[in-house]
Design a protein around this motif. Structure first.
Motif, short mmCIF file in Angstrom:
data_model
loop_
_atom_site.label_atom_id
_atom_site.label_comp_id
_atom_site.label_asym_id
_atom_site.label_seq_id
_atom_site.Cartn_x
_atom_site.Cartn_y
_atom_site.Cartn_z
N PHE A 39 -18.12 -31.91 15.85
CA PHE A 39 -18.35 -31.51 14.46
C PHE A 39 -17.35 -30.44 14.02
O PHE A 39 -16.84 -30.48 12.90
CB PHE A 39 -19.78 -31.01 14.28
N ALA A 47 -10.55 -29.47 6.50
CA ALA A 47 -9.73 -28.35 6.04
C ALA A 47 -8.27 -28.75 5.89
O ALA A 47 -7.53 -28.14 5.13
CB ALA A 47 -9.86 -27.18 7.00
N GLN A 49 -7.44 -31.64 4.66
CA GLN A 49 -7.48 -32.70 3.65
C GLN A 49 -7.51 -34.09 4.26
O GLN A 49 -7.24 -35.06 3.57
CB GLN A 49 -6.28 -32.61 2.70
N HIS A 51 -9.88 -36.26 5.00
CA HIS A 51 -11.31 -36.55 4.92
C HIS A 51 -11.71 -37.79 5.67
O HIS A 51 -12.75 -37.85 6.30
CB HIS A 51 -11.72 -36.70 3.45
N ALA A 55 -14.50 -38.22 8.61
CA ALA A 55 -15.66 -39.11 8.56
C ALA A 55 -15.68 -40.03 9.78
O ALA A 55 -16.72 -40.23 10.40
CB ALA A 55 -15.63 -39.93 7.27
N VAL A 58 -16.89 -38.24 12.87
CA VAL A 58 -18.35 -38.10 12.97
C VAL A 58 -18.99 -39.44 13.28
O VAL A 58 -19.86 -39.54 14.15
CB VAL A 58 -18.92 -37.50 11.67
N ILE A 59 -18.54 -40.51 12.58
CA ILE A 59 -19.21 -41.80 12.75
C ILE A 59 -18.97 -42.35 14.15
O ILE A 59 -19.91 -42.78 14.83
CB ILE A 59 -18.71 -42.81 11.69
N GLY A 137 -1.77 -32.04 -2.77
CA GLY A 137 -2.80 -32.44 -1.83
C GLY A 137 -4.21 -32.21 -2.31
O GLY A 137 -5.14 -32.82 -1.81
N SER A 138 -4.38 -31.31 -3.28
CA SER A 138 -5.74 -31.01 -3.72
C SER A 138 -6.24 -32.01 -4.75
O SER A 138 -7.39 -31.94 -5.15
CB SER A 138 -5.79 -29.59 -4.29
N ASP A 139 -5.41 -32.91 -5.17
CA ASP A 139 -5.83 -33.90 -6.16
C ASP A 139 -6.57 -35.03 -5.45
O ASP A 139 -6.04 -35.62 -4.51
CB ASP A 139 -4.59 -34.45 -6.88
N PRO A 140 -7.80 -35.36 -5.88
CA PRO A 140 -8.55 -36.38 -5.15
C PRO A 140 -7.89 -37.75 -5.18
O PRO A 140 -8.11 -38.55 -4.28
CB PRO A 140 -9.90 -36.41 -5.85
N TYR A 143 -5.92 -38.94 -2.17
CA TYR A 143 -6.65 -39.30 -0.99
C TYR A 143 -6.60 -40.81 -0.76
O TYR A 143 -6.50 -41.27 0.35
CB TYR A 143 -8.08 -38.81 -1.16
N GLY B 3 -11.99 -32.07 -4.89
CA GLY B 3 -10.72 -32.14 -4.20
C GLY B 3 -10.28 -30.79 -3.65
O GLY B 3 -9.26 -30.70 -3.01
N LEU B 6 -11.91 -25.83 -0.31
CA LEU B 6 -11.62 -24.54 0.31
C LEU B 6 -11.22 -23.49 -0.71
O LEU B 6 -10.81 -22.40 -0.36
CB LEU B 6 -10.50 -24.69 1.35
N SER B 148 -25.68 -42.15 11.31
CA SER B 148 -25.42 -42.16 12.75
C SER B 148 -25.81 -40.83 13.38
O SER B 148 -26.17 -40.79 14.55
CB SER B 148 -23.97 -42.52 13.06
#
Lengths: 218, 408
Positions: A39, A47, A49, A51, A55, A58-59, A137-140, A143, B3, B6, B148
């Motif tokens: 985790f 942190a 970016q 994401h 995920a 974790v999965i 990088g902060s723009d969704p 991603y 987005g 942080l 999960s």
């Protein structure tokens, strides 16, 4: 500032978990500590970016692999604190220490090499995605490019490695099934000298034991 | 907001206030909805069985769940002498927390329309914000991650109780959850392929054009059916409630739990039912999409969303009232030999259809190729299953000489 705090907390969780895995006497506690480490690593990915990687971390790792570890621990019945000091190989401590130091040296070398490679340069992911502005990088919406860049490199540049890995996994699964399969029972079981009337009760216990082994296979 | 988790561009207290309000509202709403769900289920089941059901606490027994909750708080918190103290206390919290977190990605309202600026947002504290707790870039993957992780709650609860029935129940539960997670994940992938995004916000926005754009229809109905079956199995709801099969396992993984720790498991279970219904509405039924008639435009989508969720909750209760429990081997063979192969085929088919849209291939040939592929795959699978069955029959025949003699 926030980033530093997030990094510190996540890294502390990782380290505490990793030390806990080694020091726990109880295998189930060790597995849980491993989950904590995973985790922490997932948070570090977020942190950065990444994401999707977080995920998947974790999965796949926390959700599937450690669960299977726990399965095996519970089914083998080694789920209570055990004394591990006995039965050590000769010179095991010295060999372990040598390997540990070697591993640490490789790790330090790796960090230094990567640091030299990327200092001041754009990150590799952004470069492959064709994103020229590293600050975006902060723009969704970026991603999406991240996921498609990952998919593109996985299924074009690294397609052979990817397919060979899946082949290896399939071979491993088939090998496990063949090794775990009960072959030719009845030779040494209680079945041979049982009268016909008892066959159904024998059947029931047989079904129960195969049920357990098929669960272990999954 | 989503987005920039942080606060790299500076801390904005407005964002934090909005987030705090949303978290608190979602938390309270889920708790109230859980109480409503318990009452709803008991009342509905008793109607279907010609009983009256809870009718003493409050009007129509509405406060029954509240009374039960208060009682749980005052019960003695027992811990078996054999239990692992730390893990025994940890397990209920894992279950409850994952149940709460999974709901965060569900958009519960907002007008989704084609014109820009109407993408399901409302204005709060001078900030334009979406009506869902969070819209992380991984979106729907958060649901899979949480389901999960939720396996740990059940598994550790059963193991740490230091007792046989909970252990068997938890091993069953986790095997079932892992098996059906694969089918669940693949039906989510079908939605993602067609909608072209992982974010629940975009998935809902892609269904805003009326019933014929709902992903239920645009993915073909198969992914929804697979999702429904595997979600029922993930939730351990009847007919897949082998985890707490009373006749075999006493109470399953939570046999040894009492007081508020048991209440946490109970809460998590019902909350997961609500979350899964909401996810199904989001993925396949347009989320808050629906006609706006009069008055407050921003309220109607939430009304539609709640109506759809209640319809699914009714269906889950209906399942419980009517369907008998599956046997364990039936459960496993349904998951591994039916749902996963069907979903694998359907994923390839959807990929082919998407590709044909891009490449401009003739649709008829695509369907013919898919039909041939399906027939081929089905024949191979059937042959493999038949061979496996024949082999196992041979094994039995060798193992049971009397039986063979009687037959031949």
């Amino acid at each position: 500032m926030v980033e530093v705090v997030v990094f510190a907390v996540a890294a502390a969780a990782c380290l505490v978990g990793a030390i806990g895995v080694v020091l726990s006497r109880n295998p189930v506690h060790a597995a849980l500590m491993l989950v904590m480490t995973l985790f922490g690593i997932a948070v570090l990915f977020v942190a950065q970016q990444a994401h999707f990687i977080a995920a998947v971390q974790v999965i796949v790792y926390a959700g599937a692999i450690v669960v299977l570890f726990l399965f095996v621990i519970m089914l083998l019945g080694v789920d209570r604190a055990t004394e591990l000091s006995m039965g050590a190989l000769p010179a095991q401590r010295w060999t372990a220490a040598a390997f540990g130091l070697g591993g640490a040296a490789v790790l330090i070398w790796l960090v230094a090499a990567v640091d030299r490679l990327f200092k001041g340069a754009k990150s590799l992911a952004l470069e492959t995605a064709g994103v020229t502005d590293a600050g975006a990088g902060s723009d969704p919406t970026d991603y999406v490019a991240d996921v498609s860049a990952l998919a593109r490199s996985l299924f074009s540049d690294y397609v052979y490695a990817f397919e060979l890995t899946s082949l290896l996994l399939i071979v491993a699964v088939i090998g496990t099934v063949i090794l775990a399969r009960r072959s030719g029972y009845g030779a040494d079981g209680p079945r041979a000298d049982q009268p016909g009337a008892g066959q159904y009760s024998g059947n029931a216990s047989e079904a129960a034991s195969t049920g357990t082994s098929s669960e272990a296979g999954q | 907001m989503t987005g920039d988790p942080l606060f790299a561009d500076g801390v904005d207290w407005g964002d934090i206030a909005v987030m705090g309000v949303k978290v608190v509202v979602a938390f309270a709403a889920l708790l109230v909805a859980t109480m409503f769900m318990i009452w709803f289920e008991r009342k509905l089941i008793s109607d279907m069985q010609h009983r009256i059901g809870p009718n003493v606490a409050g009007p129509w027994g509405l406060l029954q769940a509240f009374a039960d909750g208060v009682k749980f708080f005052f019960k003695e918190d027992l811990r078996p002498a054999n239990a692992d103290p730390l893990v025994f206390r940890l397990a209920p919290y894992i279950s409850a927390v994952t149940a709460f977190v999974a709901f965060a990605i569900v958009p519960v309202g907002g007008v989704f329309a084609d014109e820009p600026g109407r993408q399901g947002t409302v204005t709060l504290f001078g900030k334009e914000t979406i009506l869902q707790v969070a819209d992380p870039p991984v979106g729907i993957l958060l649901l899979l991650a949480m389901s999960s992780v939720a396996v740990y709650g059940v598994m550790l609860a059963g193991w740490s109780s230091g007792s046989k029935y909970p252990l068997i129940g938890s091993v069953r539960a986790s095997a079932q959850a892992i098996s059906y997670e694969a089918a669940l994940g693949m039906s989510v992938v079908a939605v993602v392929i067609v909608a072209g995004s992982l974010s629940t916000q975009s998935i809902v926005a892609s269904q805003a054009g009326g019933v014929n754009t709902w992903l239920l229809l645009t993915t073909g109905i198969v992914p929804f059916l697979v999702f429904l079956i595997s979600a029922t199995a993930e939730l351990n709801r009847p007919p897949f409630d082998l985890v707490e099969a009373e006749q075999e396992l006493v109470g399953g993984f939570h046999t040894e739990y009492s007081s508020i720790r048991f209440a946490l498991f109970f809460l998590a279970e019902f909350m997961n039912v609500i979350t899964m219904s909401a996810i199904m509405v989001t993925l396949f039924f347009g989320g808050p999409a629906g006609p706006v008639f009069f008055g407050w435009t921003w309220l109607w989508p939430t009304v539609w969303f709640l109506a759809k969720v209640v319809a699914f909750l009714f269906m889950f209760v209906w399942f419980r009232a009517t369907l008998p429990r599956l046997r364990y081997d039936q459960l496993m063979s349904l998951g591994w030999k039916v749902l996963i192969p069907v979903m694998l085929f359907w994923l390839m088919f959807l990929g082919l259809v998407q590709l044909s849209g891009v490449q401009g291939w003739n649709r008829i040939w695509v369907f013919v190729a898919a039909a041939i592929g399906f027939a081929l795959g089905w024949a191979l699978l059937a042959a493999a299953l038949r061979a496996a069955k024949r082999n196992s029959v041979d094994d039995d025949a060798e193992a049971l000489p009397t039986h063979t003699a009687g037959r031949s």
